[in-house]
Design a protein around this motif. Structure first.
Motif, PDB file in Angstrom:
ATOM      1  N   SER A  86       0.987  -1.320   0.133  1.00  9.10           N
ATOM      2  CA  SER A  86      -0.039   0.076   0.083  1.00  9.10           C
ATOM      3  C   SER A  86       1.072   1.230   0.039  1.00  9.10           C
ATOM      4  O   SER A  86       0.358   2.131  -0.582  1.00  9.10           O
ATOM      5  N   MET A 105       1.861   1.936  -3.501  1.00  4.32           N
ATOM      6  CA  MET A 105       0.579   2.623  -4.156  1.00  4.32           C
ATOM      7  C   MET A 105       0.533   4.171  -4.002  1.00  4.32           C
ATOM      8  O   MET A 105       0.364   4.813  -4.876  1.00  4.32           O
ATOM      9  N   VAL A 108      -0.506   6.006  -7.449  1.00  7.30           N
ATOM     10  CA  VAL A 108      -2.086   6.144  -7.607  1.00  7.30           C
ATOM     11  C   VAL A 108      -2.293   7.494  -6.805  1.00  7.30           C
ATOM     12  O   VAL A 108      -2.035   7.715  -5.564  1.00  7.30           O
ATOM     13  N   TYR A 154      -6.414  -0.393  -0.866  1.00  2.79           N
ATOM     14  CA  TYR A 154      -5.398   0.079  -0.373  1.00  2.79           C
ATOM     15  C   TYR A 154      -5.542   0.169   1.255  1.00  2.79           C
ATOM     16  O   TYR A 154      -4.523   0.109   1.738  1.00  2.79           O
TER      17      TYR A 154
END
Length: 305
Positions: free
Chosen positions: A119, A122, A126, A138
């Motif tokens: 996560s 990410m 993201v 997430y």
């Protein structure tokens, strides 16, 4: 690896390990005031492990929130160093040293750290989430697994039953963070509030960015209120799990939930403006929330003797 006994840092024969835990405690006290206040309601032998878990999460979070020239490389380096430390390799990093000791003492599942770091990665690529389900992937790694890491430290006779509640509470904390930090996250180019839920109120990224400068309009305030209600629902869903914990740990977790939910009260008091101000629970109220937990903690300690 065989589990080691719980500890009291002042009784550790290894001064280097004691110093490592002390550094984690300093990080928790500095950055996580509500969490740190709640840890004071744990038995002393359980507090260092919580500080170590918080310290590691904070180190990883800083790598993506205040990135250097190569944040992806920094995360890979951290993951490699973590794996080596958990395998028993010596480390001079105080947070990793304390964390490796904590994992050994409490038998924490190492795969949870893999999910957590996934996560964190990410966050480097993201910048928004189209749906609630996308965001859930997430929050599982960024928050749900933190609750699962905590379970062996807090103690429970039924990990299988307590696990989903622990993950749910971690996600409730995370949703609260998303709301409190909307403005700061926008400044970093991120929007965690899922686009499909925002669209239901006629809100998109451009409207959020305008709110950051001009303050929120009615539609944005309604969207924030919606997410706050969702966070409150998550706290309610997680609450039954507190009764599944070791009695001496329940006051800590219950108090942490109340302290963090109080941020939602501050958001509501500000008419859901999380763009031009940061919701902060005043110290007087934080202490008032923690006081009943201190009484319950003392009673649980007496009953445990």
């Amino acid at each position: 690896m065989d589990r080691l006994p719980a500890l009291t840092v002042t009784a550790l024969p290894d001064p280097g390990l004691a110093a490592a835990y002390a550094e984690c405690r300093r990080i928790n006290a500095h950055y996580g005031r509500s969490y740190y206040l709640a840890t004071r309601l744990l038995p002393p032998a359980r507090r260092p492990a919580v500080h170590a878990l918080y310290g590691f999460a904070r180190v990883a979070d800083e790598l993506v929130d205040a990135p250097g020239p190569d944040p992806a490389g920094d995360l890979r380096t951290l993951e490699g160093a973590l794996g080596a430390a958990l395998d028993g390799a010596p480390t001079t990093d105080p947070v990793l040293r304390a964390l490796a000791d904590t994992v050994a003492r409490h038998g924490i599942d190492r795969s949870l750290f893999t999910d957590f770091l996934a996560s964190m990665r990410m966050d480097l690529t993201v910048t928004e989430y189209a749906t609630h389900d996308d965001l859930a992937r997430y929050t599982h790694g960024s928050a749900g697994v933190i609750g699962l890491m905590m379970l062996p430290v807090l103690g429970t006779e039924d990990p299988a039953a307590a696990g989903p509640y622990a993950a749910k509470l971690g996600e409730a904390f995370q949703l609260t963070n998303f709301l409190r930090d909307v403005g700061e996250d926008l400044d970093r180019g991120r929007v965690y509030l899922p686009a499909d839920h925002l669209a239901a109120f006629g809100v998109d990224r451009a409207r959020l960015l305008r709110a950051r400068v001009e303050g929120p309009d009615r539609a944005v305030r309604r969207a924030v209120a919606h997410f706050a209600a969702e966070a409150r629902a998550r706290y309610r869903e997680a609450t039954p799990g507190i009764a599944l914990l070791d009695p001496v740990s329940r006051p800590c977790v219950a108090t942490a939930a109340r302290l963090y939910a109080a941020i939602l009260d501050e958001i509501a008091a500000a008419d859901h403006d999380v763009f031009t101000r940061r919701a902060v629970v005043p110290n007087r109220r934080r202490l008032a929330i923690a006081a009943p937990g201190a009484g319950r903690w003392a009673l649980a300690r007496l009953r445990a003797k």
